[in-house]
Motif scaffolding. Structure first.
Motif, PDB file in Angstrom:
ATOM      1  N   LEU A 266     -21.959   7.904  16.262  1.00 46.06           N
ATOM      2  CA  LEU A 266     -22.967   8.297  16.845  1.00 46.06           C
ATOM      3  C   LEU A 266     -23.517   7.831  18.337  1.00 46.06           C
ATOM      4  O   LEU A 266     -24.139   8.397  19.221  1.00 46.06           O
ATOM      5  N   ARG A 267     -22.957   6.620  18.676  1.00 45.90           N
ATOM      6  CA  ARG A 267     -23.251   5.816  19.927  1.00 45.90           C
ATOM      7  C   ARG A 267     -21.955   6.621  20.738  1.00 45.90           C
ATOM      8  O   ARG A 267     -20.671   6.334  20.505  1.00 45.90           O
ATOM      9  N   PRO A 268     -22.405   7.197  21.991  1.00 47.05           N
ATOM     10  CA  PRO A 268     -21.493   7.835  22.795  1.00 47.05           C
ATOM     11  C   PRO A 268     -20.898   6.857  23.859  1.00 47.05           C
ATOM     12  O   PRO A 268     -21.362   5.739  23.926  1.00 47.05           O
TER      13      PRO A 268
ATOM     14  N   LEU B 239     -23.388  11.626  26.274  1.00 45.06           N
ATOM     15  CA  LEU B 239     -24.172  12.638  25.311  1.00 45.06           C
ATOM     16  C   LEU B 239     -24.687  11.950  24.181  1.00 45.06           C
ATOM     17  O   LEU B 239     -23.890  11.394  23.524  1.00 45.06           O
ATOM     18  N   THR B 240     -25.883  12.413  24.051  1.00 44.94           N
ATOM     19  CA  THR B 240     -26.538  11.479  22.725  1.00 44.94           C
ATOM     20  C   THR B 240     -26.586  12.913  21.636  1.00 44.94           C
ATOM     21  O   THR B 240     -27.121  13.867  21.934  1.00 44.94           O
TER      22      THR B 240
ATOM     23  N   GLN C  78     -24.568  17.574  14.498  1.00 44.63           N
ATOM     24  CA  GLN C  78     -24.390  17.561  15.834  1.00 44.63           C
ATOM     25  C   GLN C  78     -23.256  17.297  16.387  1.00 44.63           C
ATOM     26  O   GLN C  78     -22.530  17.987  17.162  1.00 44.63           O
ATOM     27  N   LEU C  79     -22.884  15.966  16.218  1.00 38.78           N
ATOM     28  CA  LEU C  79     -21.671  15.210  16.942  1.00 38.78           C
ATOM     29  C   LEU C  79     -20.315  16.273  16.368  1.00 38.78           C
ATOM     30  O   LEU C  79     -19.637  16.523  17.171  1.00 38.78           O
TER      31      LEU C  79
ATOM     32  N   THR D 247     -15.928  21.759  18.965  1.00 33.35           N
ATOM     33  CA  THR D 247     -16.145  22.864  20.238  1.00 33.35           C
ATOM     34  C   THR D 247     -15.036  22.335  21.394  1.00 33.35           C
ATOM     35  O   THR D 247     -14.285  22.948  21.940  1.00 33.35           O
ATOM     36  N   ARG D 248     -15.245  21.125  21.574  1.00 28.16           N
ATOM     37  CA  ARG D 248     -14.414  20.317  22.657  1.00 28.16           C
ATOM     38  C   ARG D 248     -12.585  20.552  22.260  1.00 28.16           C
ATOM     39  O   ARG D 248     -12.070  20.766  22.997  1.00 28.16           O
TER      40      ARG D 248
END
Length: 190
Positions: free
Chosen positions: A15-17, A150-151, A157-158, A164-165
């Motif tokens: 979760l840490r970008p 991005l957070t 969500q991540l 998607t990417r």
């Protein structure tokens, strides 16, 4: 041989970008607030597949690690890799020559047995400490650059963002060709 040449690699993102460069107002340093508590992470395994006369392909799968659990592996298991390879074989419709690193899961006895059971699969190991020969490393680099600063507040969500990417990359054969070319390997038949 008429086989697909596939390179495999895995990566993870918590979760840490990843840190990246950004623009900000003069005199005000941009600050990204992160709620990266815990050990939740998205593990990704990807294949870049190439064959003369066909467009290159990116095939991937995602594994979620929602936190500590005793006796459970954080990343991909031998069964997960076998599922990925079976899915790739089905999508590509032909034999596969697989090139991957020396991860302990890749060289385990269980994995060797699974490979032997798949007559359409031939496996080669990359030399130790040679990530520059694996074009999938470029996929992870490209992905993580796009995730910089991005957070995301949750693992879901991540995961959605990562999927998607990666899906966008699948529809960019020129990008995949560029990642293959960056390795410097000559993949043209003699």
């Amino acid at each position: 041989m008429g086989a697909w040449l596939c390179f495999e690699d895995e990566a993870g993102q918590g979760l840490r970008p990843p840190k990246g460069r950004t623009w900000g107002r003069r005199g005000r340093t941009p600050v990204v607030h992160v709620t990266a508590h815990g050990t939740k992470r998205v593990s990704m395994a990807g294949l870049i597949c190439t064959k003369v006369g066909h467009r290159p392909r990116l095939i991937y799968c995602i594994h979620l690690d929602r936190g500590p659990a005793k006796g459970r592996r954080k990343g991909f298991t031998e069964t997960d890799y076998a599922r990925l390879l079976d899915a790739a074989h089905q999508q590509l419709g032909g034999p596969i020559i697989l090139v991957w690193d020396n991860l302990n899961t890749h060289v385990s006895r269980t994995m060797r047995e699974m490979i032997a059971a798949r007559l359409w699969l031939t496996v080669y190991q990359l030399p130790p400490y040679a990530p520059e020969f694996n074009p999938v490393e470029g996929v992870w680099s490209h992905l993580k650059r796009s995730l910089a600063n991005l957070t995301k507040r949750s693992l879901d969500q991540l995961t959605a963002l990562v999927k998607t990417r990666l899906k966008r990359m699948q529809y960019r054969p020129r990008l995949i060709e560029g990642l293959i070319a960056k390795t410097g390997l000559n993949l043209q038949p003699p």
